[in-house]
Design a protein around this motif. Sequence first.
Motif, mmCIF file in Angstrom:
data_model
loop_
_atom_site.group_PDB
_atom_site.id
_atom_site.type_symbol
_atom_site.label_atom_id
_atom_site.label_comp_id
_atom_site.label_asym_id
_atom_site.label_seq_id
_atom_site.Cartn_x
_atom_site.Cartn_y
_atom_site.Cartn_z
ATOM 1 N N VAL A 168 0.854 -1.189 0.000
ATOM 2 C CA VAL A 168 0.000 0.000 0.000
ATOM 3 C C VAL A 168 0.888 1.237 0.000
ATOM 4 N N VAL A 169 0.465 2.270 -0.736
ATOM 5 C CA VAL A 169 1.201 3.533 -0.745
ATOM 6 C C VAL A 169 0.250 4.677 -0.404
ATOM 7 N N ASP A 170 0.711 5.550 0.476
ATOM 8 C CA ASP A 170 -0.015 6.763 0.868
ATOM 9 C C ASP A 170 0.649 7.924 0.129
ATOM 10 N N LEU A 171 0.013 8.375 -0.946
ATOM 11 C CA LEU A 171 0.585 9.385 -1.832
ATOM 12 C C LEU A 171 0.298 10.782 -1.280
ATOM 13 N N GLY A 172 1.355 11.490 -0.884
ATOM 14 C CA GLY A 172 1.171 12.768 -0.215
ATOM 15 C C GLY A 172 0.758 12.532 1.225
ATOM 16 N N CYS A 173 1.540 11.718 1.928
ATOM 17 C CA CYS A 173 1.144 11.259 3.268
ATOM 18 C C CYS A 173 1.131 12.378 4.298
ATOM 19 N N GLY A 174 1.860 13.481 4.043
ATOM 20 C CA GLY A 174 1.889 14.574 5.005
ATOM 21 C C GLY A 174 2.379 14.115 6.362
ATOM 22 N N THR A 175 1.695 14.543 7.413
ATOM 23 C CA THR A 175 2.081 14.165 8.778
ATOM 24 C C THR A 175 1.568 12.783 9.160
ATOM 25 N N GLY A 176 0.904 12.105 8.219
ATOM 26 C CA GLY A 176 0.448 10.746 8.483
ATOM 27 C C GLY A 176 -0.954 10.659 9.038
ATOM 28 N N LEU A 177 -1.825 11.586 8.660
ATOM 29 C CA LEU A 177 -3.183 11.574 9.204
ATOM 30 C C LEU A 177 -3.975 10.350 8.757
ATOM 31 N N CYS A 178 -3.692 9.859 7.559
ATOM 32 C CA CYS A 178 -4.446 8.705 7.057
ATOM 33 C C CYS A 178 -3.820 7.379 7.484
ATOM 34 N N GLY A 179 -2.497 7.345 7.620
ATOM 35 C CA GLY A 179 -1.798 6.094 7.898
ATOM 36 C C GLY A 179 -2.366 5.279 9.040
ATOM 37 N N PRO A 180 -2.543 5.860 10.232
ATOM 38 C CA PRO A 180 -3.055 5.065 11.357
ATOM 39 C C PRO A 180 -4.469 4.535 11.128
ATOM 40 N N LEU A 181 -5.231 5.194 10.258
ATOM 41 C CA LEU A 181 -6.613 4.781 10.013
ATOM 42 C C LEU A 181 -6.701 3.567 9.102
ATOM 43 N N ILE A 182 -5.637 3.303 8.332
ATOM 44 C CA ILE A 182 -5.683 2.196 7.370
ATOM 45 C C ILE A 182 -4.625 1.138 7.636
ATOM 46 N N SER A 183 -3.720 1.370 8.576
ATOM 47 C CA SER A 183 -2.554 0.486 8.735
ATOM 48 C C SER A 183 -2.939 -0.952 9.060
ATOM 49 N N ASP A 184 -4.066 -1.159 9.742
ATOM 50 C CA ASP A 184 -4.490 -2.528 10.064
ATOM 51 C C ASP A 184 -4.827 -3.334 8.816
ATOM 52 N N HIS A 185 -5.041 -2.654 7.712
ATOM 53 C CA HIS A 185 -5.436 -3.331 6.472
ATOM 54 C C HIS A 185 -4.295 -3.369 5.458
ATOM 55 N N CYS A 186 -3.082 -3.068 5.930
ATOM 56 C CA CYS A 186 -1.920 -3.001 5.042
ATOM 57 C C CYS A 186 -0.881 -4.038 5.450
ATOM 58 N N GLY A 187 -0.330 -4.733 4.442
ATOM 59 C CA GLY A 187 0.824 -5.574 4.713
ATOM 60 C C GLY A 187 2.042 -4.700 4.940
ATOM 61 N N LYS A 188 2.431 -3.961 3.900
ATOM 62 C CA LYS A 188 3.491 -2.960 3.996
ATOM 63 C C LYS A 188 2.917 -1.619 3.553
ATOM 64 N N LEU A 189 3.215 -0.581 4.324
ATOM 65 C CA LEU A 189 2.682 0.753 4.037
ATOM 66 C C LEU A 189 3.832 1.711 3.771
ATOM 67 N N THR A 190 3.825 2.287 2.574
ATOM 68 C CA THR A 190 4.831 3.269 2.174
ATOM 69 C C THR A 190 4.189 4.648 2.135
ATOM 70 N N GLY A 191 4.867 5.639 2.687
ATOM 71 C CA GLY A 191 4.402 7.018 2.612
ATOM 72 C C GLY A 191 5.317 7.824 1.707
#
Length: 435
Positions: free
Chosen positions: A273-296
Amino acid sequence: MQTDERLQEGIAAHRKGDLETAQDIYLEILNKDPEHADGLHFLGLLHFDAGRADSAIDLIQKSLENDERNTSALNNLGNILKIVGEPKAAFAAYVRAVELDSRHEEAWKNINVLLRASGDYDEILTIMSEIVRLDPDNPNAWHTYGLALMFTGSKEEASDAFEKSLRFDDPKAPQALWRARVLSALGRPDLSKIHLENIVAADPENKAAHYHLSAVRGDDLQHAPEDYVKTHFDKFSDSFDEVLEGLGYRAPELVAEDVVALAGQKTEPFPDVVDLGCGTGLCGPLISDHCGKLTGVDLSRGMMEKAAQLNVYDFLVEGELVSFLSSDLPTRFDLAVCVDTLCYIGNLRPFMKALAGALKPGGILVASVEHLVDDSGPEFRVDASGRYAHTPDYIRKSTEEASLIYKTDRQEVLRKELGQEVQGLIFQIQKPEAN
């Protein structure tokens, strides 16, 4: 040794972090004079630094009983009250400070932060009208007066107030660019253009001012300049989350809702999974449970440093989105999210083409954009804020030109700005499955 000299020694120790020495000196002063206003004030600040907020408030309030015109103590009292969750009491302390000293810069800044939360615009309008009457060339007073007028829906009067704040302030002042942009948003692009030109003339290296001037003039801009976006968000990184909270910012939650729904259709997390324009990570914690590997991925190093502190991203990459998606990636992605980032790109075709190469077959993008409701004119448009809005038809067209499938969209309110709801679209795009 004189008391004032001894107090300065205590303050010096306090600033160095030597709280024990500072406390001994403050108590020594108060033993000689229990009503010493500055001794009480600085002991209160020390108590706050030591985690004793309640006693800090009591001490500073007692200090003000002995010196009610101490604007520094009022401002510090407001800061502590704000931190402990008493915004109305904090606001009252800041207002009292500027009533006593209409040029108290820090108190004005704090008033502007809390103005919306205070809710009592009638009172602040009365106070501001009196301050600008007595101090008519005070840019901070006109700025706050403009904010209060804007929040009550008095756009014309607010424009006049912001124009005066620009006229009486240095064009290099930190708030000058914001005021000039707001003039355009309030329906005065003519005045906005004049003041943006003044800012550019005074500070030719101000990339943000150049960009916003181009936007107000209606220049043909395909995207926000990369150096503008990077500089803007690097400066904004420390206060980003707090500011967005004050705007009722919902885009990360709205995108995450779609991700959770998609994850519910699977038995395993999305592997890559990639978070495009992740900024300070506002979305990351909301979706991380559904990600194998998360790239920002983000252009701003300052923003990514904040995101790294969350410990939800496996990888963080500093870079521009299209360049990243077009690069020799170690893996393609099963899922991409893009929250409030495409608003800095007008022409989406290069992004869609790069996305098509970066998604795995069947891979999905969930993204937000600002909704350009008027589809009788251009397909995308940059406004005074420097952000682009897009029509749904244009997003669909640029998606299909990249051989991607435009799956769904829905209209949502992304946040509030200048008292108005900002309309947005949450949409999904999918790369066709392999044959």
